[in-house]
Scaffold this motif. Sequence first.
Motif, PDB file in Angstrom:
ATOM      1  N   ILE A 108      -8.213  20.821  28.914  1.00 30.18           N
ATOM      2  CA  ILE A 108      -7.330  19.983  29.728  1.00 30.18           C
ATOM      3  C   ILE A 108      -6.660  20.839  30.789  1.00 30.18           C
ATOM      4  CG2 ILE A 108      -5.271  18.517  29.672  1.00 30.18           C
ATOM      5  CD1 ILE A 108      -6.005  17.925  26.708  1.00 30.18           C
ATOM      6  N   SER A 109      -6.724  20.408  32.042  1.00 29.41           N
ATOM      7  CA  SER A 109      -6.127  21.186  33.125  1.00 29.41           C
ATOM      8  C   SER A 109      -5.969  20.321  34.370  1.00 29.41           C
ATOM      9  CB  SER A 109      -6.994  22.409  33.452  1.00 29.41           C
ATOM     10  OG  SER A 109      -6.432  23.171  34.503  1.00 29.41           O
ATOM     11  N   HIS A 110      -5.046  20.731  35.239  1.00 28.47           N
ATOM     12  CA  HIS A 110      -4.947  20.107  36.559  1.00 28.47           C
ATOM     13  C   HIS A 110      -5.547  21.016  37.631  1.00 28.47           C
ATOM     14  CE1 HIS A 110      -1.265  22.593  36.175  1.00 28.47           C
ATOM     15  NE2 HIS A 110      -1.510  22.868  37.443  1.00 28.47           N
ATOM     16  N   ASP A 111      -6.029  22.193  37.214  1.00 32.52           N
ATOM     17  CA  ASP A 111      -6.607  23.165  38.135  1.00 32.52           C
ATOM     18  C   ASP A 111      -8.118  22.952  38.202  1.00 32.52           C
ATOM     19  OD1 ASP A 111      -7.619  25.445  39.446  1.00 32.52           O
ATOM     20  OD2 ASP A 111      -5.933  26.665  38.770  1.00 32.52           O
ATOM     21  N   LEU A 112      -8.588  22.390  39.303  1.00 29.66           N
ATOM     22  CA  LEU A 112      -9.997  22.051  39.434  1.00 29.66           C
ATOM     23  C   LEU A 112     -10.906  23.277  39.420  1.00 29.66           C
ATOM     24  CD1 LEU A 112      -9.564  19.318  42.147  1.00 29.66           C
ATOM     25  CD2 LEU A 112     -10.477  18.930  39.883  1.00 29.66           C
ATOM     26  N   PRO A 153     -12.504  26.960  13.268  1.00 30.34           N
ATOM     27  CA  PRO A 153     -12.701  25.552  13.636  1.00 30.34           C
ATOM     28  C   PRO A 153     -14.013  25.314  14.375  1.00 30.34           C
ATOM     29  CG  PRO A 153     -11.263  26.606  15.214  1.00 30.34           C
ATOM     30  CD  PRO A 153     -11.549  27.643  14.153  1.00 30.34           C
ATOM     31  N   LYS A 154     -14.442  24.058  14.357  1.00 29.22           N
ATOM     32  CA  LYS A 154     -15.600  23.636  15.140  1.00 29.22           C
ATOM     33  C   LYS A 154     -15.176  23.094  16.504  1.00 29.22           C
ATOM     34  CE  LYS A 154     -18.258  22.333  11.024  1.00 29.22           C
ATOM     35  NZ  LYS A 154     -18.928  21.211  10.311  1.00 29.22           N
ATOM     36  N   PHE A 155     -13.928  22.610  16.585  1.00 26.02           N
ATOM     37  CA  PHE A 155     -13.446  21.935  17.793  1.00 26.02           C
ATOM     38  C   PHE A 155     -12.033  22.399  18.106  1.00 26.02           C
ATOM     39  CE2 PHE A 155     -11.246  18.026  19.503  1.00 26.02           C
ATOM     40  CZ  PHE A 155     -11.794  18.102  20.775  1.00 26.02           C
ATOM     41  N   ILE A 156     -11.794  22.761  19.376  1.00 27.16           N
ATOM     42  CA  ILE A 156     -10.462  23.186  19.807  1.00 27.16           C
ATOM     43  C   ILE A 156     -10.072  22.414  21.060  1.00 27.16           C
ATOM     44  CG2 ILE A 156      -9.036  25.088  20.658  1.00 27.16           C
ATOM     45  CD1 ILE A 156     -10.653  27.018  19.040  1.00 27.16           C
ATOM     46  N   VAL A 157      -8.879  21.840  21.051  1.00 23.81           N
ATOM     47  CA  VAL A 157      -8.292  21.241  22.248  1.00 23.81           C
ATOM     48  C   VAL A 157      -7.490  22.320  22.960  1.00 23.81           C
ATOM     49  CG1 VAL A 157      -6.645  19.548  23.137  1.00 23.81           C
ATOM     50  CG2 VAL A 157      -8.186  18.923  21.266  1.00 23.81           C
ATOM     51  N   CYS A 158      -7.879  22.634  24.181  1.00 25.97           N
ATOM     52  CA  CYS A 158      -7.153  23.614  24.996  1.00 25.97           C
ATOM     53  C   CYS A 158      -6.287  22.844  25.984  1.00 25.97           C
ATOM     54  CB  CYS A 158      -8.134  24.534  25.732  1.00 25.97           C
ATOM     55  SG  CYS A 158      -9.238  25.461  24.655  1.00 25.97           S
ATOM     56  N   ASP A 159      -5.007  22.720  25.673  1.00 28.56           N
ATOM     57  CA  ASP A 159      -4.096  21.898  26.475  1.00 28.56           C
ATOM     58  C   ASP A 159      -3.441  22.749  27.566  1.00 28.56           C
ATOM     59  OD1 ASP A 159      -2.466  19.959  27.489  1.00 28.56           O
ATOM     60  OD2 ASP A 159      -1.193  19.764  25.727  1.00 28.56           O
ATOM     61  N   GLU A 160      -4.067  22.810  28.725  1.00 29.65           N
ATOM     62  CA  GLU A 160      -3.601  23.610  29.863  1.00 29.65           C
ATOM     63  C   GLU A 160      -3.244  25.034  29.416  1.00 29.65           C
ATOM     64  OE1 GLU A 160      -1.742  22.029  33.125  1.00 29.65           O
ATOM     65  OE2 GLU A 160      -1.701  19.958  32.452  1.00 29.65           O
ATOM     66  N   PRO A 161      -4.177  25.749  28.800  1.00 28.28           N
ATOM     67  CA  PRO A 161      -3.845  27.046  28.201  1.00 28.28           C
ATOM     68  C   PRO A 161      -3.592  28.162  29.198  1.00 28.28           C
ATOM     69  CG  PRO A 161      -6.198  26.664  28.070  1.00 28.28           C
ATOM     70  CD  PRO A 161      -5.591  25.398  28.624  1.00 28.28           C
ATOM     71  N   VAL A 162      -3.924  27.965  30.483  1.00 31.27           N
ATOM     72  CA  VAL A 162      -3.747  29.052  31.452  1.00 31.27           C
ATOM     73  C   VAL A 162      -2.813  28.672  32.601  1.00 31.27           C
ATOM     74  CG1 VAL A 162      -6.002  30.062  30.938  1.00 31.27           C
ATOM     75  CG2 VAL A 162      -5.812  28.363  32.762  1.00 31.27           C
ATOM     76  N   MET A 170     -10.413  21.236  13.322  1.00 29.30           N
ATOM     77  CA  MET A 170      -9.934  20.725  14.606  1.00 29.30           C
ATOM     78  C   MET A 170      -8.587  21.376  14.915  1.00 29.30           C
ATOM     79  SD  MET A 170     -10.793  16.716  13.848  1.00 29.30           S
ATOM     80  CE  MET A 170     -10.596  16.149  15.539  1.00 29.30           C
ATOM     81  N   GLN A 171      -8.534  22.217  15.927  1.00 26.13           N
ATOM     82  CA  GLN A 171      -7.333  22.969  16.252  1.00 26.13           C
ATOM     83  C   GLN A 171      -6.926  22.752  17.715  1.00 26.13           C
ATOM     84  OE1 GLN A 171      -5.457  25.019  13.922  1.00 26.13           O
ATOM     85  NE2 GLN A 171      -6.682  23.632  12.672  1.00 26.13           N
ATOM     86  N   ILE A 172      -5.770  23.292  18.084  1.00 25.51           N
ATOM     87  CA  ILE A 172      -5.248  23.127  19.440  1.00 25.51           C
ATOM     88  C   ILE A 172      -4.612  24.427  19.918  1.00 25.51           C
ATOM     89  CG2 ILE A 172      -3.037  22.217  18.608  1.00 25.51           C
ATOM     90  CD1 ILE A 172      -2.970  20.423  21.130  1.00 25.51           C
TER      91      ILE A 172
END
Length: 345
Positions: free
Chosen positions: A224-228, A186-195, A107-109
């Motif tokens: 995760i993003s605020h860009d629809l 990893p099997k799972f990655i949290v992408c916290d507004e990466p772009v 589990m990574q981020i």
Amino acid sequence: MSHEEKRPAANAGQDTLIEVQDLKKYFPIKGGLFRKTVGYVKAVDGVSFSIARGKTFGLVGESGCGKSTVGRTLLRLYEKTDGSVLFEGEDIFALSRKHLRAVRPQMQIVFQDPYSSLNPRMSIGQAIGEPMLTHRLCTKGDVRKKVSQIMEECGLPSYYIERYPHEFSGGQRQRIGIARALALNPKFIVCDEPVSALDVSIQAQIINLLTDLQRERGITYLFISHDLSVVEHISDYVGVMYLGSLVETGSQEALYQNPLHPYTKALLSAAPVPDPHAKRNRILLSGDIPSPANPPSGCKFHTRCPIAQEICASQVPQLVDCGDGHCCACHFAGAEVKPNSQREQ
């Protein structure tokens, strides 16, 4: 129309990797001479969803709605207040420190700011290779070869291995962040507004890279993003958050083509379209976002909702399945919301 209430699971029937059940994360508010707890910021307030293996769940909403807190709590970077997070059927908050350390590599981020997430005193070869050595996934003699392979996979020439973070552009730094996350397979990655901090052309490159890696490695993402528009491009399923709670979830196609919640409709009406001649019927929300330390009673959105009724101020709407896994938390799910120009007439 009545809907059968049940826990939202857009990926029901598929091989579930992550299952979040009624997750809550409250931050204490300290005050007074003795710094006693005088209240709580309800950053995440009863969130439930699941993510199928190899799929992407997009989490959208305004700044401050609790998206990043959800991601970090899933990885147990924050301790929960209540609820559970199941990773391959195991509750990560019930794991011992030794067992949690064994699960960590899976589990990574990827953080929002690629520069602040990298140690400026470490070369990128050291930054990517350190976790592999820490978790004994390779020997010191093999680490350079492994790092070079991962860098090439992420679009970074291997001769960059001795360079430092300040020598790279924002897009290259984000590729380094992705490579560091991939180092532990990893099997799972949290992408916290990466772009969100990148130029539009670079955003497309990073999104395409994440998509290619998912296809080749079978990685599961929480994006995760605020860009629809970005979320629409990369996600299989989408959840819309408002003030710590999910107000709508569903498949990407269903949510974008047939939004049910007034908040989702307002967000989509504000999304820009690549056509200078296109006219959008904007739904402008009145008022400011309430404080998560003192959320409104009933439906949290009723203070800004253009179709709110008396019931909205007193009864909390439950997130219910409105058909085909498309869930909405609204007493008037699917009701028409007129654009502001029409409401003023």
